[in-house]
Design an enzyme around this catalytic site. Structure first.
Site, mmCIF file in Angstrom:
data_model
loop_
_atom_site.group_PDB
_atom_site.id
_atom_site.type_symbol
_atom_site.label_atom_id
_atom_site.label_comp_id
_atom_site.label_asym_id
_atom_site.label_seq_id
_atom_site.Cartn_x
_atom_site.Cartn_y
_atom_site.Cartn_z
ATOM 1 N N ASN A 12 1.790 20.467 36.529
ATOM 2 C CA ASN A 12 2.010 19.034 36.048
ATOM 3 C C ASN A 12 3.515 18.757 37.201
ATOM 4 O OD1 ASN A 12 2.945 16.451 35.427
ATOM 5 N ND2 ASN A 12 3.648 17.166 33.368
ATOM 6 N N TRP A 13 3.256 18.082 38.296
ATOM 7 C CA TRP A 13 4.326 17.818 39.191
ATOM 8 C C TRP A 13 5.333 16.792 38.635
ATOM 9 C CZ3 TRP A 13 1.939 17.917 44.821
ATOM 10 C CH2 TRP A 13 1.499 19.146 45.127
ATOM 11 N N LYS A 14 4.921 16.126 37.622
ATOM 12 C CA LYS A 14 5.640 15.018 37.187
ATOM 13 C C LYS A 14 6.112 14.167 38.150
ATOM 14 C CE LYS A 14 7.588 18.103 33.548
ATOM 15 N NZ LYS A 14 8.329 18.244 32.434
ATOM 16 N N HIS A 97 1.219 13.383 26.922
ATOM 17 C CA HIS A 97 2.102 14.400 27.280
ATOM 18 C C HIS A 97 3.159 13.847 26.310
ATOM 19 C CE1 HIS A 97 5.389 16.509 29.412
ATOM 20 N NE2 HIS A 97 4.459 17.241 30.008
ATOM 21 N N GLU A 99 6.360 13.555 26.931
ATOM 22 C CA GLU A 99 7.310 12.720 27.595
ATOM 23 C C GLU A 99 6.724 11.255 27.620
ATOM 24 O OE1 GLU A 99 7.732 14.625 31.481
ATOM 25 O OE2 GLU A 99 8.488 16.451 30.463
ATOM 26 N N GLU A 169 2.106 22.148 23.530
ATOM 27 C CA GLU A 169 3.383 22.174 24.288
ATOM 28 C C GLU A 169 4.396 21.894 23.196
ATOM 29 O OE1 GLU A 169 2.852 21.298 28.768
ATOM 30 O OE2 GLU A 169 3.164 19.437 27.748
ATOM 31 N N GLY A 175 10.652 22.047 29.920
ATOM 32 C CA GLY A 175 11.722 21.721 30.817
ATOM 33 C C GLY A 175 13.401 22.398 30.414
ATOM 34 N N SER A 214 7.863 25.632 29.701
ATOM 35 C CA SER A 214 8.816 26.785 30.360
ATOM 36 C C SER A 214 8.092 28.059 30.807
ATOM 37 C CB SER A 214 10.110 26.935 29.794
ATOM 38 O OG SER A 214 10.767 25.811 29.736
ATOM 39 N N GLY A 235 5.055 22.846 34.402
ATOM 40 C CA GLY A 235 5.904 21.826 35.029
ATOM 41 C C GLY A 235 6.640 22.214 35.992
HETATM 42 C C1 PEP Z 1 5.158 20.055 31.172
HETATM 43 O O1 PEP Z 1 5.610 19.352 32.087
HETATM 44 O O2 PEP Z 1 4.086 19.811 30.764
HETATM 45 C C2 PEP Z 1 5.994 21.433 31.293
HETATM 46 C C3 PEP Z 1 5.458 22.323 30.403
HETATM 47 O O3 PEP Z 1 7.042 21.807 32.028
HETATM 48 P P1 PEP Z 1 7.920 23.037 32.058
HETATM 49 O O4 PEP Z 1 7.010 23.960 32.620
HETATM 50 O O5 PEP Z 1 8.892 22.422 33.299
HETATM 51 O O6 PEP Z 1 8.602 23.442 30.655
#
Ligand code: PEP
Length: 256
Positions: A12-14, A97, A99, A169, A175, A214, A235
């Site tokens: 997931n490049w966000k 997600h 976010e 998640e 993050g 993470s 992410g």
């Molecule tokens: C995500 O964006 O879904 C995510 C898990 O981010 P990260 O790996 O940076 O925690």
């Protein structure tokens, strides 16, 4: 990990990247593609999807979106429909997600509408579920997962197990650099799988359940080896193609 379920490792490049970034990333990732038996998915921003799909053409790596509209068409300025994503070359789409739930106030009902729209257009939705830190501390993790899954149940129970994916998640791990322990992840995944098994038909118990929060090169192996963890949603660490390639390699390939 169950050998019958093909592991999926998703990026997931966000809100990151550019056309140039997509080209460089695809070149670097494809220098050392993962072995057969591991499915790889990359979800860039909407405007980079077509370009990335071309850069990855023939590689077997799937491209997906990070969001979609629950509407098919109409007066919904700024939205992107499931059919538009399919036409661009998407196979998957992230739905719900944390976010999107937290910043854009997406409700469970709206998320169910997005699942329906995705499945109706032939996209595989990756439904994201997970508890906040306060909910975990209050021992509400199961209740939160149950509520999020039940809201999606009317759609999921009509789908084949390979037509959707769940991503667990924990919000406190996204993050933050803080990762669920493999045991915490396994516990949540087992609960999710068990709950999916109770949906109409029971087929959903065979769906893939990814861990996200993470994931890095140094923790991927221990997470991906747990029985009910079928890969990851990554992410920050997915922005470095080489690191993401290493994370993909940490998933034990399906053996048929
Ligand atoms: C995500 O964006 O879904 C995510 C898990 O981010 P990260 O790996 O940076 O925690």
């Amino acid at each position: 990990m169950n050998a019958a379920r093909c592991p999926l490792v998703a990026a997931n490049w966000k809100l990151h990247g550019s056309l140039r970034f997509a080209d460089d990333w695809a070149r670097d990732f494809l220098r050392r593609p993962p072995p057969a038996g591991i499915e790889v998915l990359v979800c860039p921003a909407f405007v980079h999807i077509a370009h990335l799909a071309r850069a990855l053409e023939g590689s077997g790596v799937s491209v997906g979106a990070q969001n979609l509209s629950e509407h098919r068409d109409g007066a919904f300025t700024g939205e992107v429909s499931a059919a538009m994503l399919k036409e661009l070359g998407c196979d998957y789409v992230l739905v719900g997600h944390s976010e999107r739930r937290r910043i854009y106030r997406e409700s469970d009902e709206q998320i169910a509408g997005k699942l329906r729209a995705a499945a109706g257009a032939g996209l595989k939705p990756v439904l994201c579920v997970g508890e906040t830190l306060a909910q975990r501390r209050a021992d509400d993790t199961r209740e939160v997962l149950r509520r999020q899954l039940d809201a999606a149940a009317p759609v999921l129970s009509g789908l084949a197990a390979d037509a959707f994916v769940i991503a667990y998640e924990p919000v406190w791990a996204i993050g933050t650099g803080e990762t669920a322990t493999p045991e915490q992840a396994q516990q949540a995944h087992a609960f999710i799988r068990d709950h999916l098994g109770g949906l109409a038909g029971g087929r959903a118990a065979d769906a893939r359940v990814l861990y996200g929060g993470s994931v890095k090169t140094d923790n991927a192996t221990s997470l991906f080896q747990m029985n009910d963890v079928d890969g990851g949603l990554v992410g920050g660490a997915s922005l470095k193609a080489e690191a993401f390639a290493d994370i993909c390699r940490a998933a034990p390939p399906r053996r048929d």
